[in-house]
Design an enzyme around this catalytic site. Structure first.
Site, PDB file in Angstrom:
ATOM      1  N   HIS A 148      28.388  20.299 -49.542  1.00 28.52           N
ATOM      2  CA  HIS A 148      28.018  19.686 -47.621  1.00 28.52           C
ATOM      3  C   HIS A 148      28.549  20.239 -46.699  1.00 28.52           C
ATOM      4  CE1 HIS A 148      26.664  16.675 -50.488  1.00 28.52           C
ATOM      5  NE2 HIS A 148      25.709  16.134 -49.275  1.00 28.52           N
ATOM      6  N   HIS A 204      34.832  14.065 -51.678  1.00 25.05           N
ATOM      7  CA  HIS A 204      36.035  15.017 -51.745  1.00 25.05           C
ATOM      8  C   HIS A 204      36.943  15.097 -50.962  1.00 25.05           C
ATOM      9  CE1 HIS A 204      32.594  17.928 -52.472  1.00 25.05           C
ATOM     10  NE2 HIS A 204      31.983  17.101 -52.058  1.00 25.05           N
TER      11      HIS A 204
END
Length: 260
Positions: A148, A204
């Site tokens: 992302h 993440h």
């Protein structure tokens, strides 16, 4: 650019896209997890993300594309400019996707929510053998770097560089006008929001986001510079190919420059 050259350019992007799709399907390296480090991966598994993958791709791809066509509409930029910008943006996104995926597969770092992907019932086996869905578990081993973050910066940082060139943010004729600098920074801020949201979703670690952002911005700048001059160049608003075909009798300032 002739038809053959354009075909070659498009062919490179098709091959990169195929490579991206292939690497999306490959299983990552199964890195051994020690019991004492399980706390790093014991965050909740959140399905409702701030920026789902589909929305992120729409933003990363359509933002630079929209700016390219907006510049053409507002400033009457020629077809060469728009074509070169599209080639540069698509190359940045394609290269970013392939490099990010390959690194993910090699590193195989578990995501912060990996524990609950591996053990949906919250009960870990002594040998740490996962009992969760195989696809969910494999996806949980693709934390580093953040896709992302890299895609957000590849697309939105390119949009920033493109805006900076068109608005002459860093040339003598464009400095001292704060709205231009704000326009340049806006896509970068949006990219940072998308990247940081991945830590809020527990998808993440901060290192994944930082490195992913750096990868995306690097490809955005390198690919932009393959087709456009430095942002400090007095003719930074024109692609290299457009400058090469400019008639010697025409002044550089007469083409594609927005004076505000």
């Amino acid at each position: 650019m002739g038809t053959a050259a354009l075909g070659a350019e498009l062919g490179v992007r098709v091959l990169l896209f195929v490579a991206f799709l292939v690497t999306e399907l490959l299983p990552p390296f199964q890195r051994r997890i020690q019991p004492e480090e399980l706390w790093l991966y014991r965050n909740p598994y959140v399905e409702a993300e701030y920026f789902p993958t589909g929305r992120m791709f729409v933003i990363a791809f359509l933002t630079p594309l929209s700016l390219i066509f907006l510049a053409k509409f507002l400033r009457k930029a020629d077809a060469t400019d728009s074509k070169q910008a599209c080639l540069a943006a698509s190359l940045a996104l394609a290269l970013n996707g392939v490099f990010t995926n390959i690194i993910k597969l090699i590193v195989g770092r578990p995501r912060p929510d990996f524990f609950y992907r591996c053990f949906p019932d919250g009960l870990a086996h002594s040998d740490l053998t996962c009992t969760g869905d195989e696809d969910v578990v494999n996806e949980g081993r693709k934390s580093f770097p953040s896709g992302h973050s890299s895609f957000a910066f590849a697309g939105l940082a390119f949009a920033s560089f493109y805006l900076a060139g068109k608005l002459h943010c860093f040339t003598p004729q464009g400095r001292g006008k704060s709205w231009r600098l704000c326009a340049f920074l806006s896509p970068l801020l949006f990219a940072a929001v998308i990247a940081l949201s991945r830590t809020c979703d527990y998808k993440h670690h901060w290192q994944d986001v930082l490195v992913g952002s750096m990868i995306g911005m690097t490809f955005a700048y390198v690919c932009y510079r393959q087709y456009y001059p430095p942002l400090t160049d007095v003719e930074c608003h024109k692609p290299f190919q457009d400058k090469h075909k400019l008639p010697s009798s025409q002044k550089p300032s007469e083409l594609h420059h927005l004076e505000i």
